[in-house]
Structure formats: C-alpha cells, structure tokens
Design a protein around this motif. Structure first.
Motif, PDB file in Angstrom:
ATOM      1  N   SER A  51      -1.961  -5.508   6.794  1.00  0.00           N
ATOM      2  CA  SER A  51      -0.789  -5.872   7.580  1.00  0.00           C
ATOM      3  C   SER A  51       0.305  -4.810   7.498  1.00  0.00           C
ATOM      4  O   SER A  51       0.308  -3.982   6.581  1.00  0.00           O
ATOM      5  CB  SER A  51      -0.245  -7.205   7.063  1.00  0.00           C
ATOM      6  OG  SER A  51       0.871  -7.614   7.794  1.00  0.00           O
ATOM      7  N   ILE A  52       1.221  -4.869   8.456  1.00  0.00           N
ATOM      8  CA  ILE A  52       2.408  -4.010   8.447  1.00  0.00           C
ATOM      9  C   ILE A  52       3.658  -4.860   8.587  1.00  0.00           C
ATOM     10  O   ILE A  52       3.603  -6.007   9.051  1.00  0.00           O
ATOM     11  CB  ILE A  52       2.407  -2.963   9.586  1.00  0.00           C
ATOM     12  CG1 ILE A  52       2.594  -3.643  10.950  1.00  0.00           C
ATOM     13  CG2 ILE A  52       1.169  -2.105   9.560  1.00  0.00           C
ATOM     14  CD1 ILE A  52       3.116  -2.723  12.037  1.00  0.00           C
ATOM     15  N   SER A  53       4.776  -4.293   8.185  1.00  0.00           N
ATOM     16  CA  SER A  53       6.095  -4.795   8.585  1.00  0.00           C
ATOM     17  C   SER A  53       6.938  -3.552   8.831  1.00  0.00           C
ATOM     18  O   SER A  53       6.703  -2.506   8.228  1.00  0.00           O
ATOM     19  CB  SER A  53       6.715  -5.681   7.509  1.00  0.00           C
ATOM     20  OG  SER A  53       7.046  -4.928   6.364  1.00  0.00           O
ATOM     21  N   PHE A  54       7.879  -3.653   9.762  1.00  0.00           N
ATOM     22  CA  PHE A  54       8.719  -2.498  10.041  1.00  0.00           C
ATOM     23  C   PHE A  54      10.115  -2.953  10.442  1.00  0.00           C
ATOM     24  O   PHE A  54      10.311  -4.075  10.892  1.00  0.00           O
ATOM     25  CB  PHE A  54       8.111  -1.587  11.122  1.00  0.00           C
ATOM     26  CG  PHE A  54       8.062  -2.177  12.503  1.00  0.00           C
ATOM     27  CD1 PHE A  54       9.076  -1.926  13.425  1.00  0.00           C
ATOM     28  CD2 PHE A  54       6.992  -2.964  12.897  1.00  0.00           C
ATOM     29  CE1 PHE A  54       9.030  -2.464  14.696  1.00  0.00           C
ATOM     30  CE2 PHE A  54       6.934  -3.501  14.172  1.00  0.00           C
ATOM     31  CZ  PHE A  54       7.953  -3.250  15.075  1.00  0.00           C
TER      32      PHE A  54
ATOM     33  N   ILE B 255       0.847  -1.196   0.000  1.00  0.00           N
ATOM     34  CA  ILE B 255       0.000   0.000   0.000  1.00  0.00           C
ATOM     35  C   ILE B 255       0.882   1.245   0.000  1.00  0.00           C
ATOM     36  O   ILE B 255       0.739   2.112  -0.839  1.00  0.00           O
ATOM     37  CB  ILE B 255      -0.944   0.014   1.224  1.00  0.00           C
ATOM     38  CG1 ILE B 255      -1.918  -1.164   1.153  1.00  0.00           C
ATOM     39  CG2 ILE B 255      -1.688   1.334   1.316  1.00  0.00           C
ATOM     40  CD1 ILE B 255      -2.765  -1.345   2.399  1.00  0.00           C
ATOM     41  N   THR B 256       1.798   1.323   0.960  1.00  0.00           N
ATOM     42  CA  THR B 256       2.689   2.479   1.071  1.00  0.00           C
ATOM     43  C   THR B 256       3.839   2.151   2.008  1.00  0.00           C
ATOM     44  O   THR B 256       3.814   1.143   2.725  1.00  0.00           O
ATOM     45  CB  THR B 256       1.927   3.732   1.571  1.00  0.00           C
ATOM     46  OG1 THR B 256       2.729   4.888   1.353  1.00  0.00           O
ATOM     47  CG2 THR B 256       1.552   3.632   3.028  1.00  0.00           C
ATOM     48  N   LYS B 257       4.827   3.017   2.001  1.00  0.00           N
ATOM     49  CA  LYS B 257       5.988   2.896   2.885  1.00  0.00           C
ATOM     50  C   LYS B 257       6.169   4.227   3.608  1.00  0.00           C
ATOM     51  O   LYS B 257       6.030   5.287   3.000  1.00  0.00           O
ATOM     52  CB  LYS B 257       7.230   2.567   2.059  1.00  0.00           C
ATOM     53  CG  LYS B 257       8.456   2.260   2.863  1.00  0.00           C
ATOM     54  CD  LYS B 257       9.578   1.839   1.913  1.00  0.00           C
ATOM     55  CE  LYS B 257      10.805   1.441   2.680  1.00  0.00           C
ATOM     56  NZ  LYS B 257      11.880   1.003   1.773  1.00  0.00           N
TER      57      LYS B 257
ATOM     58  N   ASP C 270       4.412  11.222   4.462  1.00  0.00           N
ATOM     59  CA  ASP C 270       5.219  10.001   4.316  1.00  0.00           C
ATOM     60  C   ASP C 270       5.886   9.601   5.633  1.00  0.00           C
ATOM     61  O   ASP C 270       6.833   8.838   5.657  1.00  0.00           O
ATOM     62  CB  ASP C 270       6.273  10.169   3.217  1.00  0.00           C
ATOM     63  CG  ASP C 270       7.290  11.266   3.528  1.00  0.00           C
ATOM     64  OD1 ASP C 270       7.065  12.086   4.453  1.00  0.00           O
ATOM     65  OD2 ASP C 270       8.328  11.304   2.841  1.00  0.00           O
ATOM     66  N   ARG C 271       5.324  10.121   6.743  1.00  0.00           N
ATOM     67  CA  ARG C 271       5.870   9.838   8.070  1.00  0.00           C
ATOM     68  C   ARG C 271       4.772   9.380   9.014  1.00  0.00           C
ATOM     69  O   ARG C 271       3.594   9.633   8.784  1.00  0.00           O
ATOM     70  CB  ARG C 271       6.539  11.081   8.650  1.00  0.00           C
ATOM     71  CG  ARG C 271       7.750  11.515   7.863  1.00  0.00           C
ATOM     72  CD  ARG C 271       8.355  12.756   8.436  1.00  0.00           C
ATOM     73  NE  ARG C 271       9.577  13.107   7.710  1.00  0.00           N
ATOM     74  CZ  ARG C 271      10.230  14.223   7.873  1.00  0.00           C
ATOM     75  NH1 ARG C 271       9.806  15.125   8.740  1.00  0.00           N
ATOM     76  NH2 ARG C 271      11.326  14.456   7.185  1.00  0.00           N
ATOM     77  N   GLY C 272       5.193   8.740  10.093  1.00  0.00           N
ATOM     78  CA  GLY C 272       4.259   8.326  11.122  1.00  0.00           C
ATOM     79  C   GLY C 272       4.993   8.032  12.411  1.00  0.00           C
ATOM     80  O   GLY C 272       6.223   8.076  12.463  1.00  0.00           O
TER      81      GLY C 272
ATOM     82  N   TRP D 263      -5.429   5.408   1.460  1.00  0.00           N
ATOM     83  CA  TRP D 263      -4.804   4.102   1.199  1.00  0.00           C
ATOM     84  C   TRP D 263      -5.822   2.970   1.133  1.00  0.00           C
ATOM     85  O   TRP D 263      -5.459   1.837   0.854  1.00  0.00           O
ATOM     86  CB  TRP D 263      -3.799   3.774   2.288  1.00  0.00           C
ATOM     87  CG  TRP D 263      -2.679   4.748   2.456  1.00  0.00           C
ATOM     88  CD1 TRP D 263      -2.075   5.494   1.483  1.00  0.00           C
ATOM     89  CD2 TRP D 263      -2.019   5.082   3.669  1.00  0.00           C
ATOM     90  NE1 TRP D 263      -1.075   6.264   2.027  1.00  0.00           N
ATOM     91  CE2 TRP D 263      -1.013   6.026   3.376  1.00  0.00           C
ATOM     92  CE3 TRP D 263      -2.168   4.668   5.002  1.00  0.00           C
ATOM     93  CZ2 TRP D 263      -0.167   6.564   4.342  1.00  0.00           C
ATOM     94  CZ3 TRP D 263      -1.327   5.212   5.960  1.00  0.00           C
ATOM     95  CH2 TRP D 263      -0.334   6.143   5.631  1.00  0.00           C
ATOM     96  N   ASN D 264      -7.093   3.250   1.442  1.00  0.00           N
ATOM     97  CA  ASN D 264      -8.136   2.236   1.547  1.00  0.00           C
ATOM     98  C   ASN D 264      -7.741   1.148   2.554  1.00  0.00           C
ATOM     99  O   ASN D 264      -7.962  -0.035   2.341  1.00  0.00           O
ATOM    100  CB  ASN D 264      -8.461   1.628   0.172  1.00  0.00           C
ATOM    101  CG  ASN D 264      -9.765   0.867   0.189  1.00  0.00           C
ATOM    102  OD1 ASN D 264     -10.653   1.135   1.003  1.00  0.00           O
ATOM    103  ND2 ASN D 264      -9.877  -0.116  -0.691  1.00  0.00           N
TER     104      ASN D 264
END
Length: 168
Positions: free
Chosen positions: A159-162, A55-57, A82-84, A152-153
C-alpha cells in the motif's frame, strides 16, 4: 545569362549554410533538463504481514494534469533513489505507460483507488516505446528508479499513502 546565375547560386549556397547553423543552435536550446521539484511525500507499506510495516518514504513530484502526465520524467538524465513521480488520474482504469524520451530505467508501480499496489513493471528500458500495461485498474502510477521495487521487496497488495505539499 550564365553570368547572372553565378551570383544567384553563390547567394543561395551562402544563405543555406548560415540558416543551417542557426537551426542547429536553436534545436540544442529547445530541450533543457527539468529539475526535481518536491510537491509531496509518499510512504510505502508492506501489508502482507499481520502487522503493516513501513517500507520507505519518498519525496515526490505529482503529475495530475494532461501535460504533466504526458511529459512525466521525460528529458531527465537521472533521479535520486529517495524520489519518485506520482501520476494521479481522475478515475481508476487500466493504464499503460511507455518510456519515450525517458533516459534512465524505471520501475513503474500501478496502484488502485484504495492505494493498493496492483502490479509492477520492473526495469522499464530507457527510450523504449513499448507498451507497459497494468495488470488491473489503477488510479495512481508511481515511477521510481529501476531496481528499487526489488530492493524494497515491493509486491502487489502492498500500500501507499501520500500527502501533497501546500503551494506557497
């Protein structure tokens, strides 16, 4: 006796005027906006389709101790799209966040221990101390600018990965 009271009263008034000015100057310098520090990268994935898709990075700050978790994005004026901020808790549990001292609207994304989105609190209002709970146990919470979850719907089940950057 009245003559002695006049200089004393004048001295007290002058002292209180000067001390008030000093206090207001000090209060203005107590809280300074915190600058973003990239501490990792996070990717979001759509898992609803038969083939997972990115979806996004995002570049992220990581809040993983009591002070960072309590402070979060407080005292900041804005954040780039583009940050979080990723909050990392030691265990999965029901979570609840609020927007005390947070000056811009956020989407708050609750994520379980298997990195799956549990629920999303969209468009959390700035400076609002109302409780914003997860709809299930969460070990991670991702805060991003309000409206991005819709852009991003993003849905429960995604899911996430980091990765955490190495400290120098």
């Amino acid at each position: 006796m009245k003559r002695n009271m006049y200089p004393l009263t004048l001295a007290c008034v002058a002292l209180s005027l000067f001390s008030c000015k000093t206090d207001s100057k000090n209060k203005q310098n107590l809280v300074k906006e915190v600058a973003f520090t990239k501490e990792g990268e996070l990717s979001l994935f759509n898992l609803r389709d038969s083939i997972p898709s990115a979806i996004t990075k995002l570049d992220i700050e990581i809040a993983d101790d009591d002070y960072q978790i309590q402070t979060g994005l407080m005292y900041r004026k804005s954040m780039q799209n583009d940050r979080g901020m990723l909050f990392v808790f030691p265990e999965e549990a029901p979570r609840s966040f609020y927007m005390k001292n947070t000056e811009f609207a956020l989407d708050i994304i609750f994520i379980d221990s298997k990195n799956k989105v549990v629920s999303i609190q969209k468009n959390a209002k700035p400076l609002d101390e109302s409780s914003l709970p997860s709809k299930g146990p969460a070990q991670y919470v991702l805060e991003v600018n309000a409206g991005l979850a819709d852009t991003w719907n993003l849905k429960a089940g995604d899911s996430i990965s980091f990765i955490k950057m190495q400290q120098e």
